[in-house]
Design a protein around this motif. Structure first.
Motif, PDB file in Angstrom:
ATOM      1  N   THR A  17       3.599  -4.984   8.597  1.00 31.71           N
ATOM      2  CA  THR A  17       3.687  -4.770   7.047  1.00 31.71           C
ATOM      3  C   THR A  17       2.670  -3.902   6.860  1.00 31.71           C
ATOM      4  O   THR A  17       2.720  -2.792   5.907  1.00 31.71           O
ATOM      5  CB  THR A  17       3.646  -5.897   6.285  1.00 31.71           C
ATOM      6  OG1 THR A  17       4.778  -6.858   6.505  1.00 31.71           O
ATOM      7  CG2 THR A  17       3.471  -5.774   4.953  1.00 31.71           C
ATOM      8  N   ARG A  18       1.205  -4.145   7.457  1.00 29.71           N
ATOM      9  CA  ARG A  18       0.424  -3.157   6.962  1.00 29.71           C
ATOM     10  C   ARG A  18       0.438  -1.929   7.694  1.00 29.71           C
ATOM     11  O   ARG A  18      -0.085  -1.037   6.959  1.00 29.71           O
ATOM     12  CB  ARG A  18      -0.911  -3.712   7.510  1.00 29.71           C
ATOM     13  CG  ARG A  18      -1.390  -3.939   8.897  1.00 29.71           C
ATOM     14  CD  ARG A  18      -2.709  -4.395   9.288  1.00 29.71           C
ATOM     15  NE  ARG A  18      -3.131  -5.555   8.658  1.00 29.71           N
ATOM     16  CZ  ARG A  18      -3.106  -6.664   9.517  1.00 29.71           C
ATOM     17  NH1 ARG A  18      -3.033  -6.526  10.814  1.00 29.71           N
ATOM     18  NH2 ARG A  18      -3.473  -8.066   8.924  1.00 29.71           N
ATOM     19  N   ARG A  58       5.056 -10.495   1.865  1.00 31.39           N
ATOM     20  CA  ARG A  58       3.409 -10.501   1.077  1.00 31.39           C
ATOM     21  C   ARG A  58       2.479 -10.724   1.924  1.00 31.39           C
ATOM     22  O   ARG A  58       1.152 -10.893   1.637  1.00 31.39           O
ATOM     23  CB  ARG A  58       3.632 -12.089   0.236  1.00 31.39           C
ATOM     24  CG  ARG A  58       4.738 -11.686  -0.740  1.00 31.39           C
ATOM     25  CD  ARG A  58       5.149 -13.231  -1.492  1.00 31.39           C
ATOM     26  NE  ARG A  58       6.018 -12.953  -2.745  1.00 31.39           N
ATOM     27  CZ  ARG A  58       7.199 -12.899  -2.543  1.00 31.39           C
ATOM     28  NH1 ARG A  58       7.902 -12.910  -1.369  1.00 31.39           N
ATOM     29  NH2 ARG A  58       7.845 -12.715  -3.712  1.00 31.39           N
ATOM     30  N   ASP A  59       2.544 -11.145   3.200  1.00 33.33           N
ATOM     31  CA  ASP A  59       1.486 -11.010   4.473  1.00 33.33           C
ATOM     32  C   ASP A  59       1.646  -9.828   5.078  1.00 33.33           C
ATOM     33  O   ASP A  59       2.567  -9.492   5.684  1.00 33.33           O
ATOM     34  CB  ASP A  59       1.729 -12.351   5.398  1.00 33.33           C
ATOM     35  CG  ASP A  59       0.807 -12.737   6.266  1.00 33.33           C
ATOM     36  OD1 ASP A  59      -0.109 -11.649   6.934  1.00 33.33           O
ATOM     37  OD2 ASP A  59       0.514 -13.711   6.174  1.00 33.33           O
ATOM     38  N   ARG A 119       6.907  -8.583  -2.740  1.00 39.12           N
ATOM     39  CA  ARG A 119       6.446  -8.349  -4.117  1.00 39.12           C
ATOM     40  C   ARG A 119       6.950  -7.223  -4.687  1.00 39.12           C
ATOM     41  O   ARG A 119       6.948  -7.222  -6.098  1.00 39.12           O
ATOM     42  CB  ARG A 119       4.896  -8.141  -4.083  1.00 39.12           C
ATOM     43  CG  ARG A 119       3.942  -8.964  -3.755  1.00 39.12           C
ATOM     44  CD  ARG A 119       2.541  -8.671  -3.646  1.00 39.12           C
ATOM     45  NE  ARG A 119       1.539  -9.803  -3.477  1.00 39.12           N
ATOM     46  CZ  ARG A 119       1.298 -10.194  -2.374  1.00 39.12           C
ATOM     47  NH1 ARG A 119       1.565  -9.452  -1.264  1.00 39.12           N
ATOM     48  NH2 ARG A 119       0.520 -11.593  -2.279  1.00 39.12           N
ATOM     49  N   LEU A 120       7.769  -6.447  -3.908  1.00 45.31           N
ATOM     50  CA  LEU A 120       8.612  -5.314  -4.893  1.00 45.31           C
ATOM     51  C   LEU A 120       9.966  -5.631  -4.938  1.00 45.31           C
ATOM     52  O   LEU A 120      10.833  -4.590  -5.338  1.00 45.31           O
ATOM     53  CB  LEU A 120       8.259  -3.973  -4.076  1.00 45.31           C
ATOM     54  CG  LEU A 120       6.859  -3.545  -3.902  1.00 45.31           C
ATOM     55  CD1 LEU A 120       6.913  -2.217  -2.979  1.00 45.31           C
ATOM     56  CD2 LEU A 120       6.292  -3.188  -5.213  1.00 45.31           C
ATOM     57  N   GLU A 121      10.484  -6.864  -4.518  1.00 39.51           N
ATOM     58  CA  GLU A 121      11.854  -7.165  -4.512  1.00 39.51           C
ATOM     59  C   GLU A 121      12.482  -6.943  -5.834  1.00 39.51           C
ATOM     60  O   GLU A 121      13.819  -6.909  -5.945  1.00 39.51           O
ATOM     61  CB  GLU A 121      12.284  -8.406  -3.766  1.00 39.51           C
ATOM     62  CG  GLU A 121      11.870  -9.728  -4.694  1.00 39.51           C
ATOM     63  CD  GLU A 121      12.380 -10.943  -3.869  1.00 39.51           C
ATOM     64  OE1 GLU A 121      13.417 -11.045  -4.010  1.00 39.51           O
ATOM     65  OE2 GLU A 121      11.716 -11.806  -3.147  1.00 39.51           O
ATOM     66  N   VAL A 163      -3.256  -5.151  -2.290  1.00 35.59           N
ATOM     67  CA  VAL A 163      -2.878  -6.196  -2.628  1.00 35.59           C
ATOM     68  C   VAL A 163      -2.003  -7.244  -1.722  1.00 35.59           C
ATOM     69  O   VAL A 163      -2.256  -8.353  -1.564  1.00 35.59           O
ATOM     70  CB  VAL A 163      -2.040  -6.109  -3.839  1.00 35.59           C
ATOM     71  CG1 VAL A 163      -1.469  -7.443  -4.192  1.00 35.59           C
ATOM     72  CG2 VAL A 163      -2.737  -5.560  -5.089  1.00 35.59           C
ATOM     73  N   GLN A 164      -1.324  -6.324  -0.766  1.00 39.29           N
ATOM     74  CA  GLN A 164      -0.338  -6.902   0.404  1.00 39.29           C
ATOM     75  C   GLN A 164      -1.525  -8.055   1.495  1.00 39.29           C
ATOM     76  O   GLN A 164      -0.861  -8.794   1.858  1.00 39.29           O
ATOM     77  CB  GLN A 164       0.110  -5.998   1.111  1.00 39.29           C
ATOM     78  CG  GLN A 164       1.462  -5.301   0.471  1.00 39.29           C
ATOM     79  CD  GLN A 164       2.415  -6.079   0.353  1.00 39.29           C
ATOM     80  OE1 GLN A 164       2.350  -6.969  -0.589  1.00 39.29           O
ATOM     81  NE2 GLN A 164       3.408  -6.121   1.210  1.00 39.29           N
ATOM     82  N   GLY A 165      -2.871  -7.574   1.468  1.00 38.94           N
ATOM     83  CA  GLY A 165      -3.520  -8.264   2.648  1.00 38.94           C
ATOM     84  C   GLY A 165      -4.195  -9.311   1.849  1.00 38.94           C
ATOM     85  O   GLY A 165      -5.051 -10.044   2.553  1.00 38.94           O
TER      86      GLY A 165
END
Length: 456
Positions: free
Chosen positions: A117-118, A135-136, A152-154, A307-309
Motif C-alpha cells: 500500500t505504501r 489502512r495498514d 479510509r477512502l471507501e 496517515v496510512q502508516g
C-alpha cells in the motif's frame, strides 16, 4: 511426492531458468524468506520461488504442476493469516515485483503483485491522485484489492475492489491472461472478492481519483468516555458527506505526536476522523467530538500517504484476529463494544477497532451488501504462554456482537477459521458461480492455500 531424482532435476532446472531466486531448506536466506509477520506461524515450504516477473511466475507454476506440489502465493504484504506460506509445497513469492506505474491522463495505475500500500500511495501522491488503499501501509495491494478492500477512502470513492479495471494473472496451467470487463469477463467478475483462487495476480490496474487535500482529526479519550465519543463519531459519520470517514480504536497509547507523555502505556479510546478535503471544513464536521472532554487532540491537513502508516500492524509478534460486519451501531452495541475493549488482555499491540463501511454493489461477490459498520478485535502479543488467553478475548469479542452481525465477514481479516467463515467471507449467494469459474481456471484446485473456493 515425486521421486527424489525427478524432484532434484526439476529444482535444478528451476534454479537455472528463474531470473529471480530459488530457495530450498538449507539455502542462505531461506529462513528469512519463509517468515511471515505472525510469529505463531512457522511453516517450511519445499521451495520458495522469489519471482522477478511474470515469466518467472509461469515457470514456478509449471514446476509445481510437474511435481504435483501445493502452491501458496506470497504477495507483498505481511500475511498475518499465514496463507502466503505452506509446508512441503511451493511458495510463489512476488515481493520482488513492486513496480507501480501511474498513468495520470487515464486516471489509472498499474501495480505489480508484490507492491505494498505504501508503494501505491507514494507513487500516486506527486500527481494529486489516490485510490482506496489498506489502512495498514504494509498490506499488499493485490491481496487487499482482490479480497474486497475496505479502507479510509471507501466512503468517498468506494471499496478498493470497485476500482479494479484489469488484472494480469498466471492461471493453474501456466497461461498468462488479462481479465477485464471485456476479456475473460467471468474471471474478472470472480476476482471482485474471490481473492487468489483463480491464479497468481502479477499486476492489477486500478482507477484513480483526484485527492488534492486530505485532513485528519485524532482525538484521544479516556476509556470511560468511549461510549459518548463513539456516539458522537456515529453522528459525525451519519450527518457528514461521504468524504468523511474514520475509525475508532481502543489501544494502549504509544509515544506519538498526538499522545501526551503521561498517557503513554495507558488504555486510550482514539477516534480518527478523516476527510477528503481541508482541515477547516473538517473542524466543522467534528464539532460534536471536540465539545466532549478529551485528553489529546490533533486536527490538521496531512498527506494521505502519511496517515496510512499511523497504525500499522506490528510484525514479529503473535497475532490472532477476526472481523464481523454489522447491520447497525445502536447504543447497546456501543456499550458492549466499549466494555470488551476496556478488557484488552495484553498492553501493547492488542486493539479493538470499529469503522463505517461503504455499500458494495450487489453485482460482485462481496458480502457486505447489508452491512454499515465493521468491528475487528485483534490480539497481538509476544509471550507464547498467552497463546490461549488472547484468542479467547478475540472470540468473546466476536460473540458479543452476534445480535447485530450480518453473518458476513471481511475475508482478508479472517485466518484459517473453518469452512463456514470462508463461505461468509465469499458471499454465499455467489458461491456456485464462483465455483464454476474456479473449475474453468483451476480445476485441480492448485491454488487452495487460501480462503478456498472449491471447483464444482
Amino acid at each position: 511426492m515425486p521421486p527424489f531424482a525427478t524432484a532434484r532435476t526439476a529444482l535444478a532446472a528451476l534454479r537455472a531458468d528463474l531470473a529471480g531466486e530459488v530457495l530450498a531448506p538449507g539455502d542462505a536466506g531461506y529462513d528469512a524468506a519463509r517468515r511471515v509477520c505472525n510469529a505463531r506461524i512457522d511453516r517450511r515450504p519445499a521451495v520458495i520461488a522469489r519471482c522477478a516477473g511474470p515469466d518467472d511466475v509461469v515457470r514456478a507454476v509449471c514446476f509445481a504442476r510437474e511435481l504435483d506440489l501445493r502452491v501458496a502465493v506470497r504477495g507483498g504484504g505481511h500475511s498475518v493469516a499465514g496463507m502466503g506460506v505452506n509446508d512441503n509445497g511451493v511458495v510463489i513469492d512476488l515481493r520482488r515485483m513492486r513496480q507501480v506505474t501511474v498513468h495520470p491522463g487515464a486516471a489509472a495505475v498499474r501495480v505489480e503483485g508484490g507492491a505494498l500500500t505504501r508503494d501505491l500511495d507514494r507513487a500516486t501522491r506527486p500527481y494529486g491522485l489516490a485510490t482506496t488503499g489498506g489502512r495498514d501501509s504494509a498490506s499488499g495491494v493485490a491481496g487487499f484489492v482482490l479480497g474486497g478492500g475496505s479502507g479510509r477512502l471507501e466512503r468517498a470513492f468506494g471499496p478498493a475492489v470497485d476500482q479494479l479495471l484489469g488484472a494480469e494473472l498466471v492461471t493453474a496451467d501456466g497461461t498468462a491472461v488479462r481479465a477485464t470487463s471485456e476479456e475473460h469477463p467471468e474471471l474478472f467478475w470472480a476476482l471482485h472478492g474471490g481473492g487468489g483462487n483463480f491464479g497468481v495476480a502479477t499486476a492489477l490496474t486500478l482507477r484513480l481519483y483526484e485527492l488534492p487535500e486530505f485532513s485528519v482529526a485524532l482525538l484521544g479519550f479516556r476509556p470511560e468516555a468511549g461510549p459518548a465519543a463513539i456516539r458522537a463519531f456515529r453522528e459525525v459519520v451519519a450527518t457528514g458527506p461521504p468524504e468523511v470517514s474514520g475509525t475508532v480504536l481502543y489501544l494502549t497509547a504509544r509515544p506519538e505526536p498526538f499522545v501526551p507523555g503521561h498517557l503513554v502505556g495507558t488504555l486510550l479510546c482514539l477516534v480518527v476522523v478523516t476527510y477528503v478535503g481541508g482541515a477547516d471544513r473538517l473542524r466543522g464536521f467534528v464539532r460534536p467530538l471536540l465539545e466532549l472532554p478529551h485528553v489529546s487532540e490533533v486536527l490538521a491537513a496531512l498527506p494521505y500517504a502519511d496517515v496510512q502508516g499511523m497504525f500499522d500492524t506490528p510484525c514479529g509478534l503473535r497475532h490472532h484476529g477476526t472481523t464481523e460486519y454489522l447491520t447497525a451501531l445502536p447504543d447497546e452495541l456501543v456499550d458492549v463494544f466499549c466494555a470488551r475493549a476496556r478488557a484488552l488482555p495484553i498492553p501493547g499491540g492488542c486493539r479493538y477497532t470499529l469503522w463505517p463501511l461503504a455499500a458494495a454493489p450487489a453485482a460482485y461477490p462481496d458480502p457486505r451488501a447489508d452491512a454499515t459498520w465493521a468491528v475487528c478485535p485483534r490480539g497481538v502479543w509476544a509471550d507464547p504462554a498467552d497463546d490461549a488467553r488472547v484468542p479467547v478475548w478475540v472470540e468473546e469479542a466476536r460473540a458479543d456482537v452476534r445480535p447485530w452481525r450480518t453473518g458476513a465477514v471481511h475475508v482478508r481479516l479472517v485466518g484459517d477459521a473453518g469452512r463456514d467463515r470462508v463461505v461468509a467471507g465469499l458471499a454465499a449467494a455467489h458461491l456456485d458461480r464462483l465455483a464454476r469459474v474456479k473449475r474453468r481456471y483451476d480445476p485441480d484446485n492448485m491454488f487452495r492455500f487460501n480462503h478456498n473456493i472449491r471447483p464444482v
